[in-house]
Design a protein around this motif. Structure first.
Motif, PDB file in Angstrom:
ATOM      1  N   ARG A 189       0.897  -1.308  -0.133  1.00 55.70           N
ATOM      2  CA  ARG A 189       0.121  -0.022   0.023  1.00 55.70           C
ATOM      3  C   ARG A 189       0.725   1.247  -0.151  1.00 55.70           C
ATOM      4  O   ARG A 189       0.194   2.169  -0.303  1.00 55.70           O
ATOM      5  CB  ARG A 189      -0.929   0.010   1.428  1.00 55.70           C
ATOM      6  CG  ARG A 189      -2.165  -1.140   1.176  1.00 55.70           C
ATOM      7  CD  ARG A 189      -2.882  -0.951   2.431  1.00 55.70           C
ATOM      8  NE  ARG A 189      -4.052  -1.749   2.509  1.00 55.70           N
ATOM      9  CZ  ARG A 189      -4.057  -2.973   3.122  1.00 55.70           C
ATOM     10  NH1 ARG A 189      -3.084  -3.457   3.529  1.00 55.70           N
ATOM     11  NH2 ARG A 189      -5.042  -3.716   2.838  1.00 55.70           N
ATOM     12  N   GLU A 190       2.053   1.297   0.467  1.00 55.63           N
ATOM     13  CA  GLU A 190       2.957   2.428   0.722  1.00 55.63           C
ATOM     14  C   GLU A 190       4.093   2.003  -0.207  1.00 55.63           C
ATOM     15  O   GLU A 190       4.654   1.231  -0.692  1.00 55.63           O
ATOM     16  CB  GLU A 190       3.497   2.564   2.103  1.00 55.63           C
ATOM     17  CG  GLU A 190       2.084   2.426   3.218  1.00 55.63           C
ATOM     18  CD  GLU A 190       1.308   3.676   3.040  1.00 55.63           C
ATOM     19  OE1 GLU A 190       1.814   4.664   2.380  1.00 55.63           O
ATOM     20  OE2 GLU A 190       0.061   3.812   3.378  1.00 55.63           O
ATOM     21  N   LEU A 191       4.644   3.406  -0.484  1.00 53.93           N
ATOM     22  CA  LEU A 191       5.874   3.270  -1.215  1.00 53.93           C
ATOM     23  C   LEU A 191       7.194   2.864  -0.161  1.00 53.93           C
ATOM     24  O   LEU A 191       6.946   3.037   1.183  1.00 53.93           O
ATOM     25  CB  LEU A 191       6.530   4.801  -1.538  1.00 53.93           C
ATOM     26  CG  LEU A 191       5.449   5.658  -2.503  1.00 53.93           C
ATOM     27  CD1 LEU A 191       5.962   7.032  -2.592  1.00 53.93           C
ATOM     28  CD2 LEU A 191       5.583   5.179  -3.822  1.00 53.93           C
ATOM     29  N   GLY A 192       8.034   2.163  -0.772  1.00 52.49           N
ATOM     30  CA  GLY A 192       9.366   1.666  -0.042  1.00 52.49           C
ATOM     31  C   GLY A 192       8.921   0.430   0.966  1.00 52.49           C
ATOM     32  O   GLY A 192       9.341   0.264   1.948  1.00 52.49           O
ATOM     33  N   THR A 193       7.857  -0.158   0.348  1.00 56.84           N
ATOM     34  CA  THR A 193       7.463  -1.490   1.249  1.00 56.84           C
ATOM     35  C   THR A 193       8.704  -2.625   1.162  1.00 56.84           C
ATOM     36  O   THR A 193       9.216  -2.827   0.126  1.00 56.84           O
ATOM     37  CB  THR A 193       6.118  -2.109   0.481  1.00 56.84           C
ATOM     38  OG1 THR A 193       5.095  -1.189   0.545  1.00 56.84           O
ATOM     39  CG2 THR A 193       5.922  -3.466   1.205  1.00 56.84           C
ATOM     40  N   THR A 198      -2.077  -2.830  -4.927  1.00 57.04           N
ATOM     41  CA  THR A 198      -1.724  -1.704  -4.109  1.00 57.04           C
ATOM     42  C   THR A 198      -2.584  -1.681  -3.012  1.00 57.04           C
ATOM     43  O   THR A 198      -2.431  -0.846  -2.075  1.00 57.04           O
ATOM     44  CB  THR A 198      -2.002  -0.150  -4.942  1.00 57.04           C
ATOM     45  OG1 THR A 198      -3.191  -0.309  -5.612  1.00 57.04           O
ATOM     46  CG2 THR A 198      -0.924  -0.436  -6.104  1.00 57.04           C
ATOM     47  N   ASP A 199      -3.840  -2.488  -3.056  1.00 59.98           N
ATOM     48  CA  ASP A 199      -4.767  -2.185  -1.790  1.00 59.98           C
ATOM     49  C   ASP A 199      -5.507  -3.582  -1.844  1.00 59.98           C
ATOM     50  O   ASP A 199      -5.576  -4.282  -2.999  1.00 59.98           O
ATOM     51  CB  ASP A 199      -5.571  -1.339  -1.800  1.00 59.98           C
ATOM     52  CG  ASP A 199      -5.876  -0.875  -0.588  1.00 59.98           C
ATOM     53  OD1 ASP A 199      -5.962  -1.737   0.437  1.00 59.98           O
ATOM     54  OD2 ASP A 199      -6.621   0.327  -0.525  1.00 59.98           O
ATOM     55  N   CYS A 200      -6.059  -4.029  -0.875  1.00 59.61           N
ATOM     56  CA  CYS A 200      -7.024  -5.122  -0.881  1.00 59.61           C
ATOM     57  C   CYS A 200      -8.591  -4.650  -0.930  1.00 59.61           C
ATOM     58  O   CYS A 200      -8.898  -3.548  -0.179  1.00 59.61           O
ATOM     59  CB  CYS A 200      -6.862  -5.953   0.395  1.00 59.61           C
ATOM     60  SG  CYS A 200      -5.425  -6.679   0.869  1.00 59.61           S
ATOM     61  N   ASP A 201      -9.337  -5.212  -1.771  1.00 64.54           N
ATOM     62  CA  ASP A 201     -10.769  -4.610  -1.968  1.00 64.54           C
ATOM     63  C   ASP A 201     -11.665  -5.713  -1.261  1.00 64.54           C
ATOM     64  O   ASP A 201     -11.446  -7.000  -1.182  1.00 64.54           O
ATOM     65  CB  ASP A 201     -11.155  -4.845  -3.530  1.00 64.54           C
ATOM     66  CG  ASP A 201     -10.347  -3.599  -4.151  1.00 64.54           C
ATOM     67  OD1 ASP A 201      -9.985  -2.670  -3.573  1.00 64.54           O
ATOM     68  OD2 ASP A 201     -10.186  -3.634  -5.341  1.00 64.54           O
TER      69      ASP A 201
END
Length: 359
Positions: free
Chosen positions: A187-191, A208-211
């Motif tokens: 979800r974030e930069l630098g994961t 990039t995310d869970c729906d």
């Protein structure tokens, strides 16, 4: 080499840079490498450390900047080695540039390594480009590894990039980031590590995310990229569900599997988890919605399949009046009428009996 000259005597008339060749000789000999002589000299003098003879070998001159000479009697000064400089003339040795520096091309001064390069030898050296996966700031003695969650695909870089959303890096010096596995997201930069989607969720297209699973679907496992559709007769009324709910007796699932609806009058359902209701059989009915069972029609009434109510049987001429109806309906009406028909009244006199009955 020797150059002979005819002279009356070898004293002050001899040219500089040469000396007599021997007793009684009338020729001069050129001074050897690294030595000089003045006019009228009888012998050559070696140059000192940090010096070299001029081209005529008449004088010793200091080594120029960028050069040195550690020994006496040498013909030429030496250029400073890589990573070393001579900022002044007449140097017997060169100075070593500091870590993070290198000598300029003239070897006269030390300059800082530019960003994206480094120099880490305590004996001096040239600045070297940082490899992919590393970076440096100016005057660095070493290139720095990209940290976890970062990458650098180019050489000679002054920074590292954060992994974009949907990707990760769990090692140092990465030249690229890895794509998250399906069902896992960044979800974030630098994961550094991707996160598994939870129950009732699925990963989106970009990871990039869970729906949340939509109503009518569910997901009973973690780390999944798709949701499952509820089985017929089972529903999820809201999104993000980990399991489906079975419709109860008297209900059926709707087409979208988002809710259970009551069976209509004339139908019933006596089991859980069904997508359809059953029609009441012939001569049975339900006059209300959401029934688990049908009721039997009273005597002298009948009902077709799936009927919400019973209909009165005709009082006579049943077959003629019910022509075309199901045989079971006719038989019921005949049976009910026969069982309910009273005995013929006893005639006492010529007057009609007052007892009710079929005429």
């Amino acid at each position: 080499w020797y150059q002979r000259r005819v002279r009356e005597a070898v004293v002050s008339t001899q040219s500089t840079g040469r000396v007599p060749g021997g007793t009684g000789e009338t020729s001069c000999v050129t001074c050897g490498d690294g030595s000089i002589s003045a006019e009228g000299a009888s012998e050559c003098t070696p140059c000192e450390k940090g010096e070299e003879p001029n081209s005529e070998k008449t004088a010793c001159v200091k080594c120029g900047v960028g050069k040195y000479q550690p020994d006496t009697g040498k013909q030429t000064c030496l250029p400073c080695e890589v990573g070393k400089i001579a900022a002044a003339t007449g140097r017997e040795s060169c100075d070593i540039c500091e870590l993070g520096q290198e000598a300029n091309s003239a070897r006269t001064e030390c300059v800082d390594c530019v960003e994206g390069t480094s120099q880490g030898s305590d004996q001096g050296g040239t600045c070297q480009d940082c490899l992919a996966g590393t970076y440096s700031k100016a005057k660095s003695s070493a290139c720095t590894k990209c940290d976890h969650g970062e990458y650098q695909e180019s050489v000679k870089s002054n920074s590292c990039n954060q992994c974009p959303k949907g990707k990760y890096s769990n090692e140092e010096s990465a030249t690229e980031c890895s794509v998250c596995d399906e069902g896992h997201v960044a979800r974030e930069l630098g994961t550094v590590q991707c996160e598994a989607c939870q129950l009732g969720e699925k990963s989106n297209e970009g990871l990039t995310d869970c729906d949340k699973c939509v109503a009518g679907q569910y997901q009973d496992e973690t780390g999944q990229s798709t949701c499952k559709t509820c089985a017929s007769g089972h529903v999820t009324r809201a999104g993000g569900m980990a399991k489906c709910e079975a419709c109860q007796p008297g209900e059926k699932s709707n087409v979208e599997l988002t809710d259970c609806v009551q069976c209509s009058p004339g139908e019933y359902q006596d089991q859980i988890g069904w997508e359809n209701c059953k029609p009441c059989q012939v001569n049975w009915y339900t006059d209300k919605a959401g029934q688990k069972a049908c009721s039997k029609c009273p005597d002298n009434t009948y009902a077709t399949e799936g009927s919400p109510k019973c209909t009165d049987c005709p009082p006579d001429a049943i077959r003629e009046k019910m022509n075309g109806q199901d045989e079971l309906l006719i038989e019921k009406c005949e049976s009910d009428l026969g069982a309910a028909a009273p005995l013929k009244p006893t005639i006492i006199n010529t007057a009609r009996s007052a007892t009710p009955g079929w005429n």
